[in-house]
Design an enzyme around this catalytic site. Structure first.
Site, PDB file in Angstrom:
ATOM      1  CG  LEU A 179      -1.900  -1.184   1.270  1.00  0.00           C
ATOM      2  CD1 LEU A 179      -2.742  -1.118   2.548  1.00  0.00           C
ATOM      3  CD2 LEU A 179      -2.791  -1.227   0.039  1.00  0.00           C
ATOM      4  N   GLY A 233      -1.549   6.635  -2.264  1.00  0.00           N
ATOM      5  CA  GLY A 233      -2.707   6.653  -3.175  1.00  0.00           C
ATOM      6  C   GLY A 233      -3.802   5.740  -2.650  1.00  0.00           C
ATOM      7  CG  HIS A 234      -3.188   1.420  -2.337  1.00  0.00           C
ATOM      8  ND1 HIS A 234      -1.854   1.105  -2.464  1.00  0.00           N
ATOM      9  CD2 HIS A 234      -3.816   0.771  -3.346  1.00  0.00           C
ATOM     10  CE1 HIS A 234      -1.695   0.301  -3.500  1.00  0.00           C
ATOM     11  NE2 HIS A 234      -2.861   0.090  -4.057  1.00  0.00           N
ATOM     12  CG  ASP A 279      -5.376   0.584 -12.101  1.00  0.00           C
ATOM     13  OD1 ASP A 279      -4.485   0.083 -12.785  1.00  0.00           O
ATOM     14  OD2 ASP A 279      -5.187   0.955 -10.921  1.00  0.00           O
ATOM     15  CD  GLN A 281      -8.932  -2.423 -11.550  1.00  0.00           C
ATOM     16  OE1 GLN A 281      -8.255  -3.400 -11.779  1.00  0.00           O
ATOM     17  NE2 GLN A 281      -8.675  -1.614 -10.530  1.00  0.00           N
TER      18      GLN A 281
END
Ligand code: AMP
Length: 280
Positions: free
Chosen positions: A33, A36-37, A151, A154
């Protein structure tokens, strides 16, 4: 923070939530992690009563065994970061908890959104992504689920799958978080040297250049100009694509769409990096 390793623990948690009418936010990750996460986790904490974060390196979305093997794994560190960020539950299942003995993707309609870019260059990748996300949604039945625009393909595919299957989860996109020099944060950046981290900034520089200069080009000639800019950098460009926002189909003329986005995959020191940027 509770840490669950078993699917049945998540199901038990979900049942209690449903009985108490509380909302849940879900942030799926593959671990290692970064900030950003953690920004996504904070957003989920703001929006929901409970936040569940999964840390699971999903084997069915890797079409390359070496890439899967080299994917960074640091679960203990991840759990500390999640606890600090204020997550309520970390879900860290073994592969068998999700797939049993059948480690294969399901056949899921992706609405043709997987034809280009990551779908074309990593065959089967989105079948694996959609499969694992549907299994997670099925276990947790989250009120909201959060996916990064880093992403972007996604994100659009999960939106499509969630709507198509009436999964009852609101899919929320979160803006790409970048380092101070503009490089998109990524677990894969851990595999880059100092020099590599410096070179990789060219991805952002070229995307931003495209956003500032696209009106001087037709979409195809913009792709050519970007390809030339990458050729002059230390990176190996795998693809550059310019598409509309909804269907993710290539654009022939700017007036063909209301919103266009440019997507890049490039290699740096043997690490495959992706990024994208809105043009208008
Ligand atoms: P990953 O662990 O790479 O599968 O990412 C987990 C989630 O975090 C996905 O929804 C990603 O799109 C999102 N994510 C990863 N990196 C970033 C970033 N730099 N900015 C925003 N979201 C990100």
């Amino acid at each position: 923070m509770q840490v669950f390793f078993r699917a049945e623990e998540i199901v038990g948690f979900q049942k209690k939530l449903a009985a108490s009418n509380k909302t849940s936010g879900f942030v799926p990750t593959m671990g290692a992690l970064h900030d950003g996460h953690l920004e996504i986790v904070k957003k989920s904490i703001e929006d929901n009563d409970y936040t569940v974060v999964s840390v699971f390196v999903n084997p069915t979305q890797f079409n390359n065994a070496v890439d899967l093997e080299k994917y960074p794994r640091e679960v203990d560190k991840d759990l500390k970061k999640l606890e600090q960020a204020g997550a309520d539950v970390a879900f860290v299942p073994a592969v068998s908890e999700i797939y049993g003995n059948h480690v294969q993707p399901d056949d899921i309609d992706l609405g043709g959104l997987d034809e280009l870019m990551e779908g074309a260059h990593r065959p089967g990748h989105f079948d694996g992504v959609a499969t694992v996300i549907m299994r997670f949604f099925d276990l947790l039945k989250p009120t909201r689920a959060y996916f990064g625009e880093k992403d972007f393909q996604q994100l659009q595919i999960i939106r499509h799958v969630s709507q198509k299957h009436n999964l009852g989860t609101e899919v929320i996109g979160f803006p790409t978080q970048r380092t101070e020099h503009g490089l998109a944060m990524s677990s894969r950046n851990l595999r880059l040297s100092e020099a590599g981290l410096h070179s990789a900034v060219a991805i952002y520089t070229n995307l931003k250049w495209a956003a500032e200069n696209y009106h001087q080009y037709e979409p195809n000639s913009l792709k050519t100009a970007m390809t030339e800019r990458f050729a002059a950098s230390d990176l190996d460009l795998e693809y550059v694509e310019i598409t509309d926002l909804q269907k993710l189909k290539p654009i022939r003329a700017w007036q063909d769409t209301e919103h266009a986005r440019v997507f890049v995959a490039a290699w740096c020191e043997g690490v495959r990096l992706i990024d994208n940027y809105g043009l208008f």
